[in-house]
Scaffold this motif. Structure first.
Motif, mmCIF file in Angstrom:
data_model
loop_
_atom_site.group_PDB
_atom_site.id
_atom_site.type_symbol
_atom_site.label_atom_id
_atom_site.label_comp_id
_atom_site.label_asym_id
_atom_site.label_seq_id
_atom_site.Cartn_x
_atom_site.Cartn_y
_atom_site.Cartn_z
ATOM 1 N N THR A 231 0.820 -1.212 0.000
ATOM 2 C CA THR A 231 0.000 0.000 0.000
ATOM 3 C C THR A 231 0.851 1.257 0.000
ATOM 4 O O THR A 231 0.581 2.209 -0.739
ATOM 5 N N ASN B 123 -4.773 0.526 8.620
ATOM 6 C CA ASN B 123 -5.169 -0.703 7.931
ATOM 7 C C ASN B 123 -4.769 -0.594 6.464
ATOM 8 O O ASN B 123 -5.373 0.169 5.713
ATOM 9 N N THR C 205 -7.557 -0.896 3.650
ATOM 10 C CA THR C 205 -8.639 0.079 3.487
ATOM 11 C C THR C 205 -8.128 1.515 3.430
ATOM 12 O O THR C 205 -8.927 2.433 3.240
ATOM 13 N N ASP D 153 -7.180 5.060 2.637
ATOM 14 C CA ASP D 153 -7.319 6.012 1.543
ATOM 15 C C ASP D 153 -6.116 6.954 1.553
ATOM 16 O O ASP D 153 -5.221 6.865 2.408
ATOM 17 N N LYS E 289 -8.921 2.125 -4.015
ATOM 18 C CA LYS E 289 -8.438 0.765 -3.769
ATOM 19 C C LYS E 289 -6.949 0.774 -3.447
ATOM 20 O O LYS E 289 -6.123 1.118 -4.291
ATOM 21 N N GLU F 265 -4.904 -4.491 -1.414
ATOM 22 C CA GLU F 265 -6.210 -5.146 -1.482
ATOM 23 C C GLU F 265 -6.318 -5.811 -2.852
ATOM 24 O O GLU F 265 -6.460 -5.166 -3.872
ATOM 25 N N GLU G 226 -16.510 7.028 5.046
ATOM 26 C CA GLU G 226 -15.400 6.301 5.651
ATOM 27 C C GLU G 226 -14.798 7.031 6.846
ATOM 28 O O GLU G 226 -14.020 6.445 7.590
ATOM 29 N N ARG H 53 -14.847 5.525 10.182
ATOM 30 C CA ARG H 53 -14.180 4.229 10.290
ATOM 31 C C ARG H 53 -12.688 4.345 10.025
ATOM 32 O O ARG H 53 -12.021 3.358 9.807
#
Length: 469
Positions: A24, A176, A179, A181, A398, A402, A462, A465
């Motif tokens: 990521t 994370n 997920t 961004d 994405k 992921e 989002e 979260r």
């Protein structure tokens, strides 16, 4: 002060998301990520390069396997805190340790060569003695250290982990990689820049570049999407002798061309985002015949309910029939509608087998037909635009760690009636040969506003979260 590109080793237990963190942060989906323990078997380095310049290096290391034994060896000789890094180097220099402790040697070697530490844990389980042994070994290295809690599962142990990690690491973050961004990644990258003197400039340059790229991508993708959409709306395909000999139906040829164009456009965006291993799973469940197209639930799948579509079509001056132009004269026949990558067959008629002067159904064919297209079904523009926007939105948010395929479902778009009418008016202008540069610019601007609104809604949803703190 000399600008330095941060180099960190990503360290932790096996199968706690170390490789996902690397994938990521450097935007590389070729980093090997697996569910089985021990996917990473050696220390491999990955780089984030910006305009040919390396601004971040992450080394994906195998996890600790024998932390207790290593710590026992280190503490078997009494040393003061200032001597601990030298003691780690003695451990690495011992000839038998490469065979006895291959994983620990592999991860500690680049650290003692000057790399910082990014320690990844899953806080769903309580802190164990093995965890504390790992953290103590890393503290002995004397290198800059950050701990990242990867919330792979829901657990109640985060408070304990935070209190423990803060004793060993300069920074503690929750992040994370599956997920995260762009705002979450930027916050973590800026924190990395604060770990060592000289790192902040490189991280500031990288973060500024990523933010600028975000805005430029929004503009560029809107222009590209506008061009792709226009090409699909105005696509016509010639009927050759080869097609006649093969027995291919005219509408099937057009369907294939539209489908191929969608697939190619999607893959061009994957390349733009540097996704090399991710697949696109396009749901082809709308190969519908003329009868099914008249059912209310079918209209909804295509973007509008039947009553709404008729109202919008009338307001836009678009045809509300089921039509694809076939021939030199532009006659409209009930041949089909777009589907599953893009056109579903609505009849078995083959234009090239009809002779001049013959009739098909209620329509006289005054000459042999030599082309098929464009599609004039009033829902077609809405479906193509909706699928394209949905794909771009998924792609935008994405993370590279992921690895699931992009899946496109056919759902109704929540555009207001004025937007739907505008799209159909643009199609009518395009297909009537009156399309000008100002129309193209207006379409690209409309797409940009749609993408911006979609992304803002996603970020807002989002926000509660967000894993980064």
């Amino acid at each position: 002060m000399q600008r330095l590109a941060p180099h960190l080793c990503v360290v932790g237990h096996p199968n706690k998301g170390k490789s996902s963190m690397v994938s990521t942060l450097v935007e590389d989906d070729t980093v090997q990520v697996g569910l089985e323990s021990g996917t990473t078997r050696q220390a491999d380095s990955f780089y984030f390069k910006w305009h040919g310049k390396t601004l971040l290096q992450l080394t994906d290391t195998p996890g600790f396997q024998r932390p207790h034994q290593v710590l026992d060896w280190l503490t078997s000789v009494a040393v003061n805190p200032a001597q601990r890094p030298a003691r780690i180097k003695e451990f690495l220099a011992e000839p038998t340790h490469a065979a006895r402790f291959p994983d620990e040697v592999a991860l500690l070697t680049p650290i003692m060569a000057g790399a910082g530490i990014l320690y990844v844990v899953d806080a769903a389980q309580p802190v164990t003695a093995a965890d504390e042994a790992e953290m103590e070994i890393l503290r002995w290295t004397g290198q800059p250290r950050m701990a990242v809690i990867n919330p792979m599962t829901v657990g109640e142990e985060r408070t304990e982990w935070l209190g423990t990690l803060e004793q060993y690491f300069q920074w503690v973050r929750v992040f994370n990689p599956l997920t995260a961004d762009l705002p979450a990644r930027l916050t973590l990258l800026r924190a990395i820049g604060e770990l060592r003197l000289g790192w902040s400039d490189a991280m500031a340059e990288l973060c500024a570049g990523l933010e600028q790229r975000q805005q430029q991508r929004l503009k560029d993708v809107s222009i590209r999407l506008a061009q792709y959409w226009c090409e699909q709306m105005d696509r016509r395909e010639p009927m050759h002798a080869l097609h006649r000999a093969s027995g291919l139906k005219a509408e099937e040829i057009l369907r294939q061309k539209l489908d191929d164009a969608e697939r190619q456009w999607f893959h061009s965006l994957l390349d733009l985002w540097h996704f090399q291993s991710t697949e696109v799973d396009r749901i082809a469940d709308w190969a519908l015949d003329a009868h099914n197209l008249m059912r209310t639930e079918t209209w909804y799948l295509w973007g509008l309910k039947q009553k709404d579509l008729l109202l919008v079509s009338a307001a836009a001056g678009a045809a509300a029939g089921l039509a694809i132009d076939v021939g030199l004269g532009g006659a409209s026949l009930l041949l089909g509608a777009v589907s599953g990558g893009v056109v579903g067959s609505a009849s078995g008629w083959l234009a090239t087998k009809q002779k001049p002067g013959q009739r098909w159904g209620l329509f006289r064919l005054s000459q042999e037909k030599t082309f098929i297209g464009p599609v004039k079904h009033p829902n077609f523009p809405l479906v193509v635009m909706s699928r394209a926007l949905s794909f771009v939105q998924q792609l935008w948010v994405k993370p590279h760690a992921e690895r699931s395929a992009f899946t496109l479902h056919n759902t109704a778009e929540q555009w207001d009636r004025s937007a739907q009418i505008q799209l159909l008016k643009w199609v009518k202008t395009l297909q009537n040969g009156r399309w000008k540069s100002h129309h193209q610019q207006a379409l690209a601007a409309w797409i940009q506003s749609q993408l911006s609104a979609r992304l803002e809604r996603f970020m807002a949803a989002e926000k509660d979260r967000t894993w980064l703190m």
